[in-house]
Design an enzyme around this catalytic site. Structure first.
Site, short mmCIF file in Angstrom:
data_model
loop_
_atom_site.label_atom_id
_atom_site.label_comp_id
_atom_site.label_asym_id
_atom_site.label_seq_id
_atom_site.Cartn_x
_atom_site.Cartn_y
_atom_site.Cartn_z
N GLN A 218 0.81 -1.21 0.00
CA GLN A 218 0.00 0.00 0.00
C GLN A 218 0.85 1.27 0.00
OE1 GLN A 218 -3.01 -1.45 3.32
NE2 GLN A 218 -3.82 0.33 2.23
N HIS A 219 0.21 2.38 -0.36
CA HIS A 219 0.71 3.74 -0.13
C HIS A 219 1.82 4.20 -1.05
CE1 HIS A 219 -1.59 3.22 3.51
NE2 HIS A 219 -0.70 2.44 4.07
N ASP B 40 -2.16 -4.93 -0.23
CA ASP B 40 -1.81 -6.25 0.30
C ASP B 40 -2.63 -6.61 1.53
OD1 ASP B 40 -0.52 -4.31 1.82
OD2 ASP B 40 1.47 -5.17 1.60
#
Length: 500
Positions: A79-80, A241
């Site tokens: 992520q991110h 994820d």
């Protein structure tokens, strides 16, 4: 029916799981390691091309007959991360990752522009924390102005893999909620958060369209040919994820608590409505199933045990044997495992530390145990916030690399005082991506399959790996956990500001 493939583009590696849903059997699992560019300023980056090369390597290990049977692909991604593309779809710079803490100043600037952390939560559901995508934009504007000037599309890591697979650009709500820009209550981009990130530019023009969790797209013919796949393969919306691990552990209905022991540590649960904490004690994310996913994330989990193992020149595969004979509390050693800074609690400037050393307890076995305990205590600290909010759970579904350790499974059961179950498919994120692909394929063909029913059918518990709390250890850990919290209180003050 054919095979569904789940790809998990993680921080340390890319994993591929090929699943035969008809026989409920994983027919093949492959992985390929990834490098990490780490800077002294807390920056953590990877080149997007490394992910693609790793995916190619994973598919090359899948035999041709299996590749010919693939009908759908789902992508899970860390992520991110921020993948900047120009108007022609070219990657402009290395991707700044979830574990990148070099943008804390920009987090503070965005938060101040909105009117404080409470206002961020009020309008979007989450504060802007180190690692979230939003702060990577002003950092790029300052430090890579040529990249920012050419920026046409903002993608997250799994979005970029989807783009490579299909030629299409999109985001889905689960991963999008980790940017800091999505109002998780309404599932719409927050114009106020986007403006606070860059008041002089309409960043919404750089964001691809949002799609539902059951959406799917056709694979690009050229990519199918390169990978040896049929041209009618469908690529599902995918997700972060953690969102995919929720599916892979059967966490698609209320009441289940999942824990992932990976590079980062996460706790998450399904909710049918947005679960927002005014103090921002947890991440109020959307799921990649159409629901919501309140989540606790620590930035240091297996990285703590791996760092100790590397320092003492052994493999974490041998970690259980190394720490055999040690007892709860590691003979008085307490580790704060904040090697990457920390998100929960919000301590971006923190560093790892070891406390309680004496002439007798400073052994590799105790230090390794202290690393494992410290990573688990940090997750327990986040879990306490969920309990304080009135949430209750009956058991923990454990996944991630740390779940392979019998000692760690028992430690989780003892520190949380909950039974631990391990899904048969240890690669929860990749397997969850495969199940989402199966669900989306059914819907693309006009079906109305229920994802919760799919999870109940396909997420199996591994026999012999479940464990229950040991009453003696539970009692011992209560005192050791309080000692960890005392050290944590001191560290909050010590690391409140950036180093001079």
């Amino acid at each position: 029916m054919g095979l569904v493939v789940g790809l998990d583009v993680g921080t340390q590696s890319v994993k591929l799981v090929a699943y035969d849903a008809q026989t409920r059997r994983v027919v093949s699992t492959h992985g390929h390691p990834l490098e990490l560019i780490a800077g002294d300023d807390g920056s953590r980056e990877q080149k997007a091309e490394w992910w693609i090369d790793a995916i190619r390597a994973c598919f090359s290990k899948l035999d041709a007959a299996s590749r010919a049977q693939v009908v759908a692909i789902g992508v899970s991604g860390q992520q991110h991360g921020f993948v900047p593309l120009d108007a022609d779809g070219n990657v402009l710079a290395p991707a700044k990752l979830w574990c990148d803490t070099s943008t804390q100043r920009e987090c503070d600037e965005i938060t101040a522009a909105v009117g404080g952390a409470h206002r961020c939560v009020e309008i979007a559901g989450n504060p802007i924390l180190a690692g979230y995508t939003a702060s990577k934009l002003p950092w790029t504007r300052k430090h890579r102005p040529d990249v920012y000037a050419k920026l046409a599309t903002i993608l997250l890591p799994h979005d970029y893999v989807n783009f490579w697979l299909t030629g299409e650009r999109w985001m889905e709500y689960g991963d999008a909620s980790g940017t800091g820009w999505l109002d998780v209550r309404t599932r719409q981009w927050s114009s106020e958060m986007l403006k606070a990130t860059d008041p002089d530019r309409d960043l919404s023009a750089c964001l691809p369209p949002l799609v539902e969790a059951d959406a799917s797209f056709a694979i690009a013919a050229a990519t199918a040919d390169e990978l040896g796949l049929p041209h009618d393969v469908r690529v599902s919306a995918g997700g972060g994820d953690n969102m995919m691990a929720a599916i892979g552990t059967g966490n698609v209905q209320a009441g289940v608590l999942s824990m992932s022991l990976g590079t980062s540590g996460t706790l998450f649960a399904f909710a049918e409505h947005a679960v927002v904490d005014d103090a921002g004690s947890w991440a109020a994310f959307c799921s990649s199933t159409g629901g919501w996913l309140p989540l606790i994330c620590t930035m240091n989990c297996t990285i703590a045990t791996e760092s100790v193992a590397k320092a003492f020149n052994f493999s974490t595969r041998d970690g259980d044997a190394v720490m055999a004979g040690t007892l709860p509390g590691a003979a008085g050693l307490v580790m704060l495992p904040f090697f990457n800074g920390e998100r929960t609690p919000d301590m971006p400037y923190a560093r790892g530390s070891l406390h309680g050393m004496d002439l007798n307890n400073l052994t590799r076995a105790n230090i390794y145990r202290a690393a494992m305990e410290g990573a688990t205590y940090a997750l327990r600290n986040g879990y306490d916030a969920l309990l304080a909010a009135g949430l209750t759970f009956d058991a923990i579904r454990l996944t991630g690399g740390g779940s392979h350790s019998a000692a760690w499974r028992q430690m989780v059961a003892d520190i949380f005082d909950l039974p631990v179950e391990v899904p048969l498919q240890a690669e929860g994120a990749a397997f969850g991506a495969a199940l989402q692909a199966l669900w989306a394929l059914d819907h693309a063909k006009g079906g109305n399959a229920d994802l919760a029913a799919i999870a109940r059918e396909h997420v199996l518990i591994a026999p012999g790996l479940s464990t229950r709390p040991d009453a003696k250890n539970v009692a011992a850990y209560q005192g050791h956990y309080r000692q960890f919290l005392r050290h944590l209180d001191v560290a909050r003050s010590f690391y409140a500001n950036p180093p001079a």
